[in-house]
Design a protein around this motif. Structure first.
Motif, PDB file in Angstrom:
ATOM      1  N   THR A 130      43.883  -5.279 -63.907  1.00 56.76           N
ATOM      2  CA  THR A 130      44.264  -4.107 -64.700  1.00 56.76           C
ATOM      3  C   THR A 130      43.027  -3.262 -64.982  1.00 56.76           C
ATOM      4  N   ALA A 131      43.247  -2.145 -65.656  1.00 58.86           N
ATOM      5  CA  ALA A 131      42.143  -1.243 -65.979  1.00 58.86           C
ATOM      6  C   ALA A 131      41.378  -1.682 -67.226  1.00 58.86           C
TER       7      ALA A 131
ATOM      8  N   TYR B 140      45.965  -5.244 -69.850  1.00 54.18           N
ATOM      9  CA  TYR B 140      46.296  -6.633 -69.530  1.00 54.18           C
ATOM     10  C   TYR B 140      47.191  -7.240 -70.614  1.00 54.18           C
ATOM     11  N   ARG B 141      46.838  -7.024 -71.874  1.00 52.50           N
ATOM     12  CA  ARG B 141      47.643  -7.576 -72.964  1.00 52.50           C
ATOM     13  C   ARG B 141      49.078  -7.077 -72.889  1.00 52.50           C
ATOM     14  N   ALA B 142      49.262  -5.807 -72.532  1.00 57.43           N
ATOM     15  CA  ALA B 142      50.612  -5.256 -72.405  1.00 57.43           C
ATOM     16  C   ALA B 142      51.356  -5.905 -71.230  1.00 57.43           C
ATOM     17  N   VAL B 143      50.674  -6.076 -70.106  1.00 55.82           N
ATOM     18  CA  VAL B 143      51.298  -6.724 -68.942  1.00 55.82           C
ATOM     19  C   VAL B 143      51.686  -8.155 -69.294  1.00 55.82           C
TER      20      VAL B 143
ATOM     21  N   MET C 206      38.577   2.208 -58.214  1.00 59.55           N
ATOM     22  CA  MET C 206      39.888   2.737 -58.577  1.00 59.55           C
ATOM     23  C   MET C 206      40.169   2.541 -60.073  1.00 59.55           C
ATOM     24  N   GLY C 207      39.158   2.054 -60.809  1.00 56.13           N
ATOM     25  CA  GLY C 207      39.305   1.881 -62.250  1.00 56.13           C
ATOM     26  C   GLY C 207      40.090   0.647 -62.647  1.00 56.13           C
ATOM     27  N   ARG C 208      40.167  -0.341 -61.781  1.00 57.24           N
ATOM     28  CA  ARG C 208      40.915  -1.559 -62.083  1.00 57.24           C
ATOM     29  C   ARG C 208      39.964  -2.748 -62.012  1.00 57.24           C
ATOM     30  N   ASP C 209      39.027  -2.770 -62.950  1.00 60.22           N
ATOM     31  CA  ASP C 209      37.969  -3.784 -62.898  1.00 60.22           C
ATOM     32  C   ASP C 209      38.169  -4.953 -63.860  1.00 60.22           C
ATOM     33  N   HIS C 210      39.292  -5.001 -64.545  1.00 60.69           N
ATOM     34  CA  HIS C 210      39.568  -6.123 -65.446  1.00 60.69           C
ATOM     35  C   HIS C 210      40.397  -7.150 -64.681  1.00 60.69           C
TER      36      HIS C 210
END
Length: 155
Positions: free
Chosen positions: A115-116, A121-124, A64-68
């Motif tokens: 996150t993607a 992640y930095r924004a979250v 789903m593109g959320r591998d971070h």
């Protein structure tokens, strides 16, 4: 219903449905060595008592593109009940926080954030986690590889 009230058949049913939630009643009955009627009654009892909380599809987050994945230690400035409740309520509103655990130790909470990308992640972290009530300090640990990831089991 506590763990001590689960017999060998209940435990066998739970072990199977924890891995194969879509198993047919007939196959489940065959595998635990009972007929369909008692297995159906046991399943209903396990569901109604809350031992089985539900069924869901396990979606592969990487596809789903959320591998971070990052684990975040959170230290609060206030740990009185009202502050904890405010923080907990804030956490529940953040979809990228996959797990949140209150910890007994040098920090107060451990978060699993998915996150993607590092940029997302930095924004979250900056705009959401750090802005939650009573957050005083965070420390981030980025996961390089998931060696084992699975849902809860009945064992």
């Amino acid at each position: 219903m506590g763990q001590d009230r689960l017999d060998q058949f209940d435990r066998a049913i739970l072990e199977i449905v924890a891995v194969e939630g879509r198993i047919s009643l007939a196959e489940l009955a065959r595998r635990v060595g009972l007929t369909k009627s008692p297995v159906q009654a046991r399943l209903r009892r396990l569901e109604e008592s809350g031992v089985i909380r539900g069924y869901r599809a396990l979606v592969d987050p990487i596809r789903m593109g959320r591998d971070h994945v990052a684990f975040v230690e959170v230290k609060l400035s206030d740990t009185r009940e009202k502050a904890l409740a405010a923080f907990n309520a804030g956490i529940l509103a953040v979809p990228s926080i996959e797990q949140c655990h209150m910890i007994a130790g040098d920090f107060d909470y451990l978060l699993k954030v998915r996150t993607a990308s590092m940029a997302e992640y930095r924004a979250v972290l900056a705009e959401t986690i750090s802005a939650l009530p009573h957050v005083a300090h965070t420390s981030t640990y980025v996961a390089m590889q998931a060696v084992k990831e699975e849902g809860l089991t009945a064992t």
